[in-house]
Design an enzyme around this catalytic site. Sequence first.
Site, short mmCIF file in Angstrom:
data_model
loop_
_atom_site.label_atom_id
_atom_site.label_comp_id
_atom_site.label_asym_id
_atom_site.label_seq_id
_atom_site.Cartn_x
_atom_site.Cartn_y
_atom_site.Cartn_z
N ASN A 98 1.08 0.72 -2.04
CA ASN A 98 -0.30 0.29 -2.27
C ASN A 98 -1.18 1.46 -2.72
OD1 ASN A 98 -2.55 -1.56 -2.08
ND2 ASN A 98 -3.09 -0.61 -0.14
N GLY A 100 -1.92 2.27 -5.96
CA GLY A 100 -2.48 2.18 -7.31
C GLY A 100 -3.85 1.55 -7.38
N GLY A 206 3.62 9.76 -7.09
CA GLY A 206 4.65 8.75 -7.33
C GLY A 206 5.22 8.21 -6.04
N LYS A 380 0.98 -6.56 -14.13
CA LYS A 380 0.53 -5.27 -14.63
C LYS A 380 -0.63 -5.44 -15.61
CE LYS A 380 3.97 -2.93 -12.73
NZ LYS A 380 3.69 -2.17 -11.51
#
Length: 492
Positions: A98, A100, A206, A380
Amino acid sequence: MTEFQEKLRQQHEESMHRELEALLNTADKAEAEISRKDFDGFKKLFHRFLQVKGPAVDWAKINRPPDDSIQPYEKIRTKGLPDNITASLNKLAVVKLNGGLGTSMGCKGPKSLISVRNENTFLDLTVQQIEHLNKTFDANVPLVLMNSFNTDEDTKKILQKYKHHRVNIHTFNQSRYPRINKESLLPIAKNMGMSGENGDAWYPPGHGDVYASFRNCGLLDKLIAEGKEYIFVSNIDNLGATVDLFILHHLMSQPADRRCEFIMEVTDKTRADVKGGTLIQYEDHLRLLEIAQVPKAHVDEFKSVTKFKIFNTNNLWISLPAIKRLQEKNAMDLEIIVNPKTLDGGLNVIQLETAVGAAIKSFNNAMGVNVPRSRFLPVKTSSDLLLVMSNLYSLDAGSLTMSKRREFPTTPHVKLGSSFTKVQEFLCRFESIPDMLELDHLTVSGDVTFGKNVSVKGTVIIIANHGDRIDIPAGAMLENKIVSGNLRILDH
């Protein structure tokens, strides 16, 4: 020459360590303690970055994985389920990535707080799924959110509303690493602050960071102490990533000496997935190969659907004791992804990242499971959002499934133009979401709006040229049509 390079490497490393110490001196004691752990991880990554030159893989050594290393989901499903699946569920925790933001979809704040269906956000749907699981099987599966410094504060505010739901929610923060100047290879941060021009100086490294952060924050040991044996990790924006009882049972039913420590869910590649990471056999290990690691001359080969037939969904099942063992031995060797960025002021920086799936080669008896496409439903873009908001999917207890009324199980191909990129603009262009049950392909470009109760079937292409506008009238049924030109419908 190598002696010169070695000296240069040492200089870079010493300069980096000095700069990091200077940055830590600008933080208060509590913050410095957390950041020191982060920086320890960063130093290891930076050290390896300086060692590695050229592509991370030797293309000649790449082989297709042996057949038994990737099992078809059907084979796992035919085993059935035991009478008491609750016992297995009680050994599981669900981890959602979570970290992003919703910026690529024109939204402020965490991506997980975007509404995707009936006013439900990604986070709402996740909580509903796990609560449903806990109630149905009288189990205790906790939800763990890996936040980043970008999403942590906003997420924690929202979590208040789930207090009375039957799901225990834990959060932890992934590391905060310094962006480095591409030329000098030194941090661009002036201090440990996050505001002003210093705001651009940091990045979350990342999702490969999940292993170290999970251990550093103490949650790994806590969950092991509570009797948890596996975590199911997935991206919070993948609406197909629900807890699969058959895969869980497969993990739990392995003999103790051949315990599978890592399952990666893969699915068949289509033309839309050519950039997805794939599983390969490399030096006797299963390994994840990402497009960033592929030598330029072989990128087209990597993208081909014939040689590499599957890709990684990033739905992963991982053994907690194995993570602890590998972390303690410092034996998790994740390939470095070098991500170049250009900041608003034009400064070129690099961020060093890792991917969670890259660890597959370090775990014992790791395997892939080739799952149905329905377990990979990422949102996305606004094109993906249109699909999941439509009648193609039905919503039940937080889970989206393809509507039984659709005659063939493939997902239509939807491409919406730049006028639809931002969620707010996207919503303004649809009075209601069109009926898409019989759609194969939809392309929309330019200034286009949709009235109520429109249905699109087969292949539909709508193109409004620059300066034109097309209003698709309420109730219109478009089947295998190309619409272009100018059509305005105004209230009288």
